[in-house]
Enzyme design. Sequence first.
Site, PDB file in Angstrom:
ATOM      1  N   HIS A 197      41.238  35.082  37.818  1.00  0.00           N
ATOM      2  CA  HIS A 197      40.287  34.195  38.025  1.00  0.00           C
ATOM      3  C   HIS A 197      39.462  35.604  38.330  1.00  0.00           C
ATOM      4  O   HIS A 197      39.703  36.699  38.749  1.00  0.00           O
ATOM      5  CB  HIS A 197      40.963  33.904  39.552  1.00  0.00           C
ATOM      6  CG  HIS A 197      41.555  32.670  39.179  1.00  0.00           C
ATOM      7  ND1 HIS A 197      42.419  32.630  39.459  1.00  0.00           N
ATOM      8  CD2 HIS A 197      41.384  31.576  38.753  1.00  0.00           C
ATOM      9  CE1 HIS A 197      43.259  31.108  38.687  1.00  0.00           C
ATOM     10  NE2 HIS A 197      41.951  30.374  38.136  1.00  0.00           N
ATOM     11  N   LYS A 224      37.507  34.702  44.275  1.00  0.00           N
ATOM     12  CA  LYS A 224      38.467  33.851  44.841  1.00  0.00           C
ATOM     13  C   LYS A 224      39.247  34.615  45.995  1.00  0.00           C
ATOM     14  O   LYS A 224      39.128  34.941  45.880  1.00  0.00           O
ATOM     15  CB  LYS A 224      39.027  33.263  43.645  1.00  0.00           C
ATOM     16  CG  LYS A 224      40.014  32.738  43.978  1.00  0.00           C
ATOM     17  CD  LYS A 224      40.955  31.834  42.384  1.00  0.00           C
ATOM     18  CE  LYS A 224      42.002  30.916  42.977  1.00  0.00           C
ATOM     19  NZ  LYS A 224      41.625  29.219  43.057  1.00  0.00           N
TER      20      LYS A 224
END
Length: 238
Positions: free
Chosen positions: A135, A139
């Site tokens: 990600h 995040k």
Amino acid sequence: MKIALIGYGKMGKTIEQIAKERGHEIVLTIDINNQDELTVENLKKADVAIEFTIPASAIANYEVCLKSGVPVVSGTTGWLDKKEDVIKMMNDNDGTFFYASNFSLGVNLFFALNKRLAKLMEGRSEYDVRMEEVHHTQKLDAPSGTAITLAEDLFDILPSKNSWTLDEPKSESEMNIKAIRERQVPGIHRIRYESDIDYIEIEHSAKSRHGFALGAVLAAEFSFGKKGMLTMNDLLNI
């Protein structure tokens, strides 16, 4: 439909764009600069609230939404240790709560594929399973909520695994999840079954936030007029 947006980062802005394209009105927008405006009185202007924030603020956000009588759709992850408290809060207020660790149609089909492959691999001790998720660097939680959902689905099926770890497994019953953070990656999830002679791997890779945002708006539309706990399985009839 009148929508309150709680969380106005990149995801919130994409949700706003799609909601307006589908004919909805944004009547309240909450971000870090105006959190004091998240009140029961202001929420009563909305038909539904869509919440994408951080674990530290999510529970309090759910509480004020449910007290206002507004259905809440949430994609915030990292708070599931409080799930029973949220369900009680929802029931006490005769409310509506739609939660998904991932709102993408493709990811939810991937959930079903993960379960199907796990059933095929059940009892095949020559294969060990592990997972990788990638990600963007913004995040905050690791592993991702989607990875945890995938892992929990595996544990329900595979007798050889019952927990996950971000570190090197200390026992055969632990499954390694490798969490990688790189710039500008919307989300990649890979599950690999590997033996001494080969491996089988399935992967879902998101191209943009659009799929997640569209799913959140569809969830808001689906939640309107309903009661209780709802998930993407209800929406997609999986």
